[in-house]
Design a protein around this motif. Sequence first.
Motif, PDB file in Angstrom:
ATOM      1  N   LEU A 188      25.246  39.096 -46.172  1.00 40.39           N
ATOM      2  CA  LEU A 188      25.358  39.973 -45.010  1.00 40.39           C
ATOM      3  C   LEU A 188      26.826  40.208 -44.717  1.00 40.39           C
ATOM      4  N   SER A 189      27.188  41.467 -44.509  1.00 38.59           N
ATOM      5  CA  SER A 189      28.592  41.838 -44.492  1.00 38.59           C
ATOM      6  C   SER A 189      28.907  42.751 -43.304  1.00 38.59           C
ATOM      7  N   ARG A 190      30.167  43.128 -43.222  1.00 40.10           N
ATOM      8  CA  ARG A 190      30.663  44.056 -42.204  1.00 40.10           C
ATOM      9  C   ARG A 190      31.471  45.127 -42.932  1.00 40.10           C
ATOM     10  N   ASP A 191      31.098  46.407 -42.768  1.00 43.27           N
ATOM     11  CA  ASP A 191      31.798  47.440 -43.529  1.00 43.27           C
ATOM     12  C   ASP A 191      33.032  47.934 -42.787  1.00 43.27           C
ATOM     13  N   GLU A 192      33.731  48.880 -43.398  1.00 42.92           N
ATOM     14  CA  GLU A 192      35.008  49.319 -42.819  1.00 42.92           C
ATOM     15  C   GLU A 192      34.823  50.111 -41.538  1.00 42.92           C
ATOM     16  N   GLN A 193      33.603  50.570 -41.249  1.00 46.75           N
ATOM     17  CA  GLN A 193      33.315  51.201 -39.963  1.00 46.75           C
ATOM     18  C   GLN A 193      32.869  50.181 -38.910  1.00 46.75           C
ATOM     19  N   GLY A 194      32.852  48.911 -39.266  1.00 47.58           N
ATOM     20  CA  GLY A 194      32.467  47.868 -38.335  1.00 47.58           C
ATOM     21  C   GLY A 194      30.969  47.668 -38.201  1.00 47.58           C
ATOM     22  N   ARG A 195      30.178  48.249 -39.103  1.00 46.50           N
ATOM     23  CA  ARG A 195      28.724  48.073 -39.063  1.00 46.50           C
ATOM     24  C   ARG A 195      28.336  46.757 -39.727  1.00 46.50           C
ATOM     25  N   TYR A 196      27.273  46.147 -39.214  1.00 42.70           N
ATOM     26  CA  TYR A 196      26.769  44.886 -39.753  1.00 42.70           C
ATOM     27  C   TYR A 196      25.310  44.760 -39.345  1.00 42.70           C
ATOM     28  N   LEU A 197      24.631  43.712 -39.802  1.00 45.17           N
ATOM     29  CA  LEU A 197      23.227  43.518 -39.465  1.00 45.17           C
ATOM     30  C   LEU A 197      23.043  43.554 -37.952  1.00 45.17           C
ATOM     31  N   GLY A 198      22.232  44.489 -37.486  1.00 47.89           N
ATOM     32  CA  GLY A 198      22.003  44.623 -36.052  1.00 47.89           C
ATOM     33  C   GLY A 198      22.880  45.662 -35.382  1.00 47.89           C
ATOM     34  N   ASN A 199      23.906  46.144 -36.068  1.00 48.79           N
ATOM     35  CA  ASN A 199      24.790  47.181 -35.527  1.00 48.79           C
ATOM     36  C   ASN A 199      24.965  48.268 -36.577  1.00 48.79           C
ATOM     37  N   ASN A 200      24.255  49.378 -36.408  1.00 47.78           N
ATOM     38  CA  ASN A 200      24.329  50.476 -37.377  1.00 47.78           C
ATOM     39  C   ASN A 200      25.208  51.618 -36.886  1.00 47.78           C
ATOM     40  N   GLY A 201      26.209  51.254 -36.086  1.00 42.33           N
ATOM     41  CA  GLY A 201      27.176  52.245 -35.641  1.00 42.33           C
ATOM     42  C   GLY A 201      26.691  53.130 -34.517  1.00 42.33           C
ATOM     43  N   GLY A 202      25.675  52.694 -33.794  1.00 45.88           N
ATOM     44  CA  GLY A 202      25.195  53.446 -32.642  1.00 45.88           C
ATOM     45  C   GLY A 202      23.986  54.319 -32.906  1.00 45.88           C
ATOM     46  N   GLU A 203      23.471  54.329 -34.138  1.00 44.55           N
ATOM     47  CA  GLU A 203      22.240  55.088 -34.398  1.00 44.55           C
ATOM     48  C   GLU A 203      21.098  54.561 -33.524  1.00 44.55           C
ATOM     49  N   THR A 204      21.061  53.239 -33.379  1.00 43.53           N
ATOM     50  CA  THR A 204      20.089  52.585 -32.498  1.00 43.53           C
ATOM     51  C   THR A 204      20.819  51.471 -31.754  1.00 43.53           C
ATOM     52  N   ARG A 205      20.087  50.744 -30.921  1.00 43.80           N
ATOM     53  CA  ARG A 205      20.713  49.694 -30.116  1.00 43.80           C
ATOM     54  C   ARG A 205      21.307  48.592 -30.992  1.00 43.80           C
ATOM     55  N   ASN A 206      22.401  47.989 -30.505  1.00 38.03           N
ATOM     56  CA  ASN A 206      22.969  46.818 -31.152  1.00 38.03           C
ATOM     57  C   ASN A 206      22.064  45.621 -30.845  1.00 38.03           C
ATOM     58  N   VAL A 207      21.441  45.071 -31.869  1.00 37.40           N
ATOM     59  CA  VAL A 207      20.478  43.981 -31.676  1.00 37.40           C
ATOM     60  C   VAL A 207      21.138  42.769 -31.040  1.00 37.40           C
ATOM     61  N   HIS A 208      22.373  42.491 -31.425  1.00 33.29           N
ATOM     62  CA  HIS A 208      23.049  41.327 -30.846  1.00 33.29           C
ATOM     63  C   HIS A 208      23.358  41.532 -29.366  1.00 33.29           C
ATOM     64  N   ASP A 209      23.680  42.745 -28.979  1.00 34.72           N
ATOM     65  CA  ASP A 209      23.851  43.027 -27.551  1.00 34.72           C
ATOM     66  C   ASP A 209      22.542  42.814 -26.797  1.00 34.72           C
ATOM     67  N   GLN A 210      21.437  43.218 -27.395  1.00 33.58           N
ATOM     68  CA  GLN A 210      20.143  43.065 -26.737  1.00 33.58           C
ATOM     69  C   GLN A 210      19.773  41.588 -26.573  1.00 33.58           C
TER      70      GLN A 210
END
Length: 345
Positions: A188-210
């Motif tokens: 599980l990684s973090r890409d250069e846009q800052g996306r990671y498991l649970g955070n798809n860049g705002g397409e849907t809710r950040n699971v970790h925030d929830q």
Amino acid sequence: MAIAMTTGYSAQTEGALLCIEAASDWALTCVEQLAAQSSHVLIDYGAADGGTAVGLWSAVLDRLHERQPSAHLTLIGNDLPSNDNVALAENVARQIGRPPKPTVLVSCRSFYEPTVAPDTVSFGFSATAMHWLSESPGPLDNHTHVLASGDAEALKRFTAQAMKDWTSILDLRSRELKVGGRLLTVNLSRDEQGRYLGNNGGETRNVHDQLHQIWRELADEGVISEDIYRRGTVLNFYKSPEEFMAPLKDSNSAPYRNGLRLVDERTVYVKCPYRRRWDSDGDTQAFAEGLMATIRSWSRHSFASVAGDAIGDQVFARLKQRIADSPSEWSLDYVEHHQMMERVA
């Protein structure tokens, strides 16, 4: 260290299965390039209950047997001592009854420790396991996951711990590999846009925030104390590709000195299978149950270990309700880093 996957992990983690399937081409490449020997040891580091990798290991064993029909093959499943190692033994044993009839074993020690003898492993594999931290870097005061916290000081602490652990893991694995042996990690990684498991860049809710919002609700309601709130931390870290490769680019690092070298790397994205199914069939109840269960499978221990099972269950009852109330706002998409390595000396 409060790390333990839920019982029945494989049945609850369809996304993890898809991540492993996405790495099967490189796994086969690794064993195809092994030099001919009388025997080979293959090991799955951080396998949980082993169910998600049954298909991959069947394909790997078949391919290696096809290439080297006279070689004896040994498959070892490994995870933490807290793992359901009975289920792991049952799943690796599913390989016994057909050619090449491998020996199967379970190593019950942590993958943060030596797991097999030095210079014995021909092919090592690990999927969605090496993001867990071996110890806490200290408390988070305002969140349950450091990458969603916005806390710059905590981020430095967690990054330092993650890199210490990763370098140590590669050091251990490089000692266990034979010269010419291959190691493939699917992390599980973090890409250069800052996306990671649970955070798809705002397409849907950040699971970790929830998860954090629910945990904060419980504190505000007096269900948990402020001390328990601060201790409810998901002790993992999603490293960037640069962070994954760093020990293999540092000639002074222990794994590099042991002869471990980078062969190839890539970032792979896997869309949430539960959301894809809901988009097709619109079954909100099944979506809420399935998505909640897969999130619970890897995060429940972070809350239950500090607040008890009953409160841990409350977290996920509330999570399930949130998903059911707004299904179009939910998805658990994976960002994966694949890293192929070889010990050259």
